[in-house]
Design a protein around this motif. Structure first.
Motif, PDB file in Angstrom:
ATOM      1  N   PRO A  60     -25.547 -49.473  -7.044  1.00  0.00           N
ATOM      2  CA  PRO A  60     -26.548 -49.914  -6.070  1.00  0.00           C
ATOM      3  C   PRO A  60     -26.385 -49.193  -4.744  1.00  0.00           C
ATOM      4  O   PRO A  60     -25.299 -49.153  -4.170  1.00  0.00           O
ATOM      5  N   GLY A  61     -27.475 -48.609  -4.280  1.00  0.00           N
ATOM      6  CA  GLY A  61     -27.481 -47.959  -2.984  1.00  0.00           C
ATOM      7  C   GLY A  61     -26.876 -46.570  -2.934  1.00  0.00           C
ATOM      8  O   GLY A  61     -26.835 -45.957  -1.864  1.00  0.00           O
ATOM      9  N   ASP A  62     -26.440 -46.019  -4.077  1.00  0.00           N
ATOM     10  CA  ASP A  62     -25.776 -44.708  -4.012  1.00  0.00           C
ATOM     11  C   ASP A  62     -26.737 -43.609  -3.586  1.00  0.00           C
ATOM     12  O   ASP A  62     -26.381 -42.731  -2.786  1.00  0.00           O
ATOM     13  N   LEU A  63     -27.972 -43.639  -4.087  1.00  0.00           N
ATOM     14  CA  LEU A  63     -28.938 -42.614  -3.689  1.00  0.00           C
ATOM     15  C   LEU A  63     -29.459 -42.859  -2.278  1.00  0.00           C
ATOM     16  O   LEU A  63     -29.779 -41.909  -1.560  1.00  0.00           O
ATOM     17  N   TYR A  64     -29.530 -44.111  -1.885  1.00  0.00           N
ATOM     18  CA  TYR A  64     -29.861 -44.439  -0.493  1.00  0.00           C
ATOM     19  C   TYR A  64     -28.831 -43.817   0.444  1.00  0.00           C
ATOM     20  O   TYR A  64     -29.184 -43.167   1.439  1.00  0.00           O
ATOM     21  N   ASN A  65     -27.571 -43.987   0.126  1.00  0.00           N
ATOM     22  CA  ASN A  65     -26.517 -43.449   0.980  1.00  0.00           C
ATOM     23  C   ASN A  65     -26.536 -41.926   1.028  1.00  0.00           C
ATOM     24  O   ASN A  65     -26.292 -41.319   2.074  1.00  0.00           O
ATOM     25  N   LEU A  66     -26.865 -41.291  -0.096  1.00  0.00           N
ATOM     26  CA  LEU A  66     -26.820 -39.841  -0.162  1.00  0.00           C
ATOM     27  C   LEU A  66     -28.035 -39.153   0.461  1.00  0.00           C
ATOM     28  O   LEU A  66     -27.900 -38.131   1.142  1.00  0.00           O
ATOM     29  N   TYR A  67     -29.237 -39.713   0.231  1.00  0.00           N
ATOM     30  CA  TYR A  67     -30.447 -38.932   0.515  1.00  0.00           C
ATOM     31  C   TYR A  67     -31.502 -39.589   1.395  1.00  0.00           C
ATOM     32  O   TYR A  67     -32.356 -38.879   1.927  1.00  0.00           O
ATOM     33  N   GLN A  68     -31.500 -40.897   1.541  1.00  0.00           N
ATOM     34  CA  GLN A  68     -32.655 -41.536   2.171  1.00  0.00           C
ATOM     35  C   GLN A  68     -32.537 -41.594   3.697  1.00  0.00           C
ATOM     36  O   GLN A  68     -32.511 -42.660   4.310  1.00  0.00           O
ATOM     37  N   TRP A  69     -32.524 -40.419   4.292  1.00  0.00           N
ATOM     38  CA  TRP A  69     -32.482 -40.315   5.748  1.00  0.00           C
ATOM     39  C   TRP A  69     -33.675 -40.997   6.394  1.00  0.00           C
ATOM     40  O   TRP A  69     -33.579 -41.539   7.512  1.00  0.00           O
ATOM     41  N   ASP A  70     -34.808 -40.963   5.696  1.00  0.00           N
ATOM     42  CA  ASP A  70     -36.041 -41.529   6.250  1.00  0.00           C
ATOM     43  C   ASP A  70     -35.962 -43.047   6.368  1.00  0.00           C
ATOM     44  O   ASP A  70     -36.359 -43.625   7.389  1.00  0.00           O
ATOM     45  N   ILE A  71     -35.446 -43.703   5.323  1.00  0.00           N
ATOM     46  CA  ILE A  71     -35.290 -45.159   5.373  1.00  0.00           C
ATOM     47  C   ILE A  71     -34.247 -45.542   6.414  1.00  0.00           C
ATOM     48  O   ILE A  71     -34.413 -46.523   7.159  1.00  0.00           O
ATOM     49  N   LYS A  72     -33.172 -44.771   6.491  1.00  0.00           N
ATOM     50  CA  LYS A  72     -32.134 -45.050   7.490  1.00  0.00           C
ATOM     51  C   LYS A  72     -32.681 -44.928   8.907  1.00  0.00           C
ATOM     52  O   LYS A  72     -32.326 -45.713   9.796  1.00  0.00           O
ATOM     53  N   LYS A  73     -33.546 -43.952   9.129  1.00  0.00           N
ATOM     54  CA  LYS A  73     -34.109 -43.756  10.464  1.00  0.00           C
ATOM     55  C   LYS A  73     -34.974 -44.947  10.872  1.00  0.00           C
ATOM     56  O   LYS A  73     -34.894 -45.447  12.000  1.00  0.00           O
ATOM     57  N   VAL A  74     -35.798 -45.423   9.946  1.00  0.00           N
ATOM     58  CA  VAL A  74     -36.700 -46.538  10.257  1.00  0.00           C
ATOM     59  C   VAL A  74     -35.942 -47.850  10.427  1.00  0.00           C
ATOM     60  O   VAL A  74     -36.349 -48.715  11.203  1.00  0.00           O
ATOM     61  N   THR A  75     -34.829 -48.007   9.714  1.00  0.00           N
ATOM     62  CA  THR A  75     -34.073 -49.268   9.743  1.00  0.00           C
ATOM     63  C   THR A  75     -32.855 -49.216  10.663  1.00  0.00           C
ATOM     64  O   THR A  75     -32.043 -50.140  10.655  1.00  0.00           O
ATOM     65  N   ASN A  76     -32.721 -48.142  11.453  1.00  0.00           N
ATOM     66  CA  ASN A  76     -31.517 -47.951  12.279  1.00  0.00           C
ATOM     67  C   ASN A  76     -30.257 -48.011  11.428  1.00  0.00           C
ATOM     68  O   ASN A  76     -29.341 -48.800  11.654  1.00  0.00           O
ATOM     69  N   ASP A  77     -30.259 -47.149  10.408  1.00  0.00           N
ATOM     70  CA  ASP A  77     -29.125 -47.032   9.492  1.00  0.00           C
ATOM     71  C   ASP A  77     -28.797 -48.368   8.818  1.00  0.00           C
ATOM     72  O   ASP A  77     -27.635 -48.719   8.613  1.00  0.00           O
ATOM     73  N   GLY A  78     -29.844 -49.108   8.480  1.00  0.00           N
ATOM     74  CA  GLY A  78     -29.678 -50.358   7.753  1.00  0.00           C
ATOM     75  C   GLY A  78     -29.456 -51.587   8.622  1.00  0.00           C
ATOM     76  O   GLY A  78     -29.313 -52.697   8.092  1.00  0.00           O
ATOM     77  N   LYS A  79     -29.479 -51.446   9.936  1.00  0.00           N
ATOM     78  CA  LYS A  79     -29.242 -52.602  10.806  1.00  0.00           C
ATOM     79  C   LYS A  79     -30.347 -53.647  10.677  1.00  0.00           C
ATOM     80  O   LYS A  79     -30.094 -54.846  10.829  1.00  0.00           O
TER      81      LYS A  79
END
Length: 491
Positions: A141-160
């Motif tokens: 779970p979340g391995d591809l999010y951690n590796l590649y999803q810069w776009d989701i991290k940007k919108v969510t403030n790195d998951g905050k």
């Protein structure tokens, strides 16, 4: 009716050679990203029935007009009674007779929207070249999010933002698109049903049975969009626990039309969706449309404005009136959509060989329609993507959509869910940016059900990150949409 699924500058220049051979609607197929739609006028074969949108002066359909069309050998294909519209098939000779009714506001050909092929990078193929076996196949779970999803991290403030709200199934986002791979492991927990609006044998597609329950995604775009909103597995969406429904409007050939899209908007509203995502873009006219019958040479005036444009407006107005927030993609032709005259020239060039002539001003739809949140796309550097449409008072906000024009690698593209064997794909487009904003809207509504669409728009504006010192609103609108800032201030 579809306003319409809106890539890179080289794509734009290629289209420009045929003077914008396509209006856009970003769509993916297994290993191909569709980011533009070719909107061709209905073929004017005088021996065939022409497909028309008939719009009445108010939201009431005149049954006398319906009866006349049927008695004259025509057919009522769709009845959009809640917005005063009909889809009709009839001989061209009936056009002036239908127009003669005082209750008819306008009529227009129901343009076919065709999806051309565009660029993506297939995750499986890329993995064989660049990714180690362990990182590509660990299925955590979340391995591809951690590796590649810069776009989701940007919108969510790195998951905050996940720490504040990840969504729930009390709020449903309607994805009006190409359907869904409903058993995708990253999506199945948040999938809440849907409906097919593609009729039997639509545009000669014999694979279409007309089954309203057939929402299987043939193209991949709807599945990709859903991942940006509600993925919760190896990839993450901006709202990984929110509910979504799928409303399929494209056949297996990538065809749809305005009445199909409008019907889906109305149905999603009636089903109780609180957000509608329209990752599509096209162009339509506010002026006069003429059609010359190639057999008789008779020139028909089809009304003072395009009935399709007005139908879109009415469907979206219906949704907003029922407290539904509508989010749209700005489109991927790299066009200044503030220049309405240029878009009119495009329509004349594209459809002139079918006997159509347009006079007046044309606009991008649905992004130009009042009340929607229209989203442009940025890349990893927060600069406007080269493919993204733009325009003064046209863009409301921006969001990451990817832009590989600088490096040509997946590092500048966006990873999301797909219908291919690997289940994932890299791509870019404004249709990837828009669902991120839809997800933010959904999260806000999860926190406060009483927010109206107008209040949602104000919150999105106030909490967006200002780009270029707020000097380039034609590119970014109010700025870069941010889920964390919106939730932190307005939960």
């Amino acid at each position: 009716m579809c306003k319409i699924i809106k890539e890179e500058r080289y794509i734009y220049e290629k289209r420009k050679k045929c003077f914008f051979c396509s209006t856009l609607l970003v769509i993916f197929m297994v290993s191909i990203l569709f980011t533009g739609t070719t909107v061709k006028a209905v073929t004017a074969n005088p021996e065939d029935n022409i497909n028309l949108v008939v719009l009445f002066n108010d939201n009431t359909i005149d049954t006398k007009v319906e009866d006349f069309i049927i008695e004259s050998g025509g057919k009522i294909v769709s009845n959009l009674s809640k917005v005063g519209g009909l889809e009709v098939k009839c001989k061209s000779a009936l056009i002036p007779k239908i127009q003669a009714y005082d209750t008819v506001k306008s009529l227009a050909p129901n343009h076919n929207i065709k999806l051309p092929k565009e660029k993506t990078i297939e995750f499986k193929n890329y993995g064989k070249r660049k990714i180690t076996a362990n990182s590509a196949n660990n299925n955590q779970p979340g391995d591809l999010y951690n590796l590649y999803q810069w776009d989701i991290k940007k919108v969510t403030n790195d998951g905050k933002s996940f720490e504040i709200c990840t969504g729930n199934h009390d709020v449903v986002i309607a994805i009006v698109d190409s359907g869904i791979k409903k058993d995708h492991p990253d999506l199945e927990k948040n999938f809440m049903g849907g409906k097919n609006f593609v009729s039997k044998d639509f545009n000669g597609d014999e694979t279409e049975t007309g089954d309203v329950d057939d929402i299987n995604d043939r193209l991949g775009h709807g599945t990709y969009v859903a991942g940006n909103i509600a993925a919760n597995g190896r990839t993450k969406g901006v709202a990984p626990n929110i509910g979504f429904k799928s409303y399929r409007i494209f056949n297996s050939k990538g065809d749809t039309n305005a009445t199909i899209v409008s019907s889906a908007i109305i149905e999603a509203t009636d089903d109780g969706a609180k957000v509608i995502n329209l990752s599509m873009s096209g162009y339509d006219l506010k002026g006069k449309c003429y059609w010359t019958d190639p057999k008789t040479g008779i020139k028909h005036s089809l009304g003072d404005d395009m009935a399709e444009y007005e139908l879109y407006k009415r469907a979206i107005k219906y949704a907003i009136k029922h407290n539904v927030t509508v989010v749209t993609a700005a489109g991927n032709d790299g066009v200044d959509c503030h220049n309405a005259k240029k878009i009119t020239e495009f329509l004349n060039t594209q459809n002139g060989d079918e006997g159509f002539k347009y006079e007046g001003l044309a606009y991008e739809i649905p992004g130009n329609i009042k009340g929607v949140i229209n989203v442009s796309a940025t890349g990893t550097t927060d600069e406007i993507a080269k493919y993204s449409n733009y325009g003064d008072k046209f863009i409301d906000v921006t969001a990451p959509g990817g832009d590989s024009s600088k490096t040509g690698t997946i590092n500048d593209m966006c990873l999301s869910t797909a219908i291919n064997d690997s289940g994932y794909m890299f791509g870019e487009g404004t249709s990837i940016a828009a669902p991120k904003v839809s997800a933010i809207v959904g999260l806000l509504l999860c926190e406060n059900h009483s927010f109206t669409p107008k209040e949602i728009v104000k919150i999105i504006y106030k909490t967006s990150e200002k780009l270029d010192d707020n000097k380039s609103k034609e590119y970014y609108g109010a700025g870069l949409a941010n889920a964390y800032e919106a939730l932190a201030k307005y939960k």
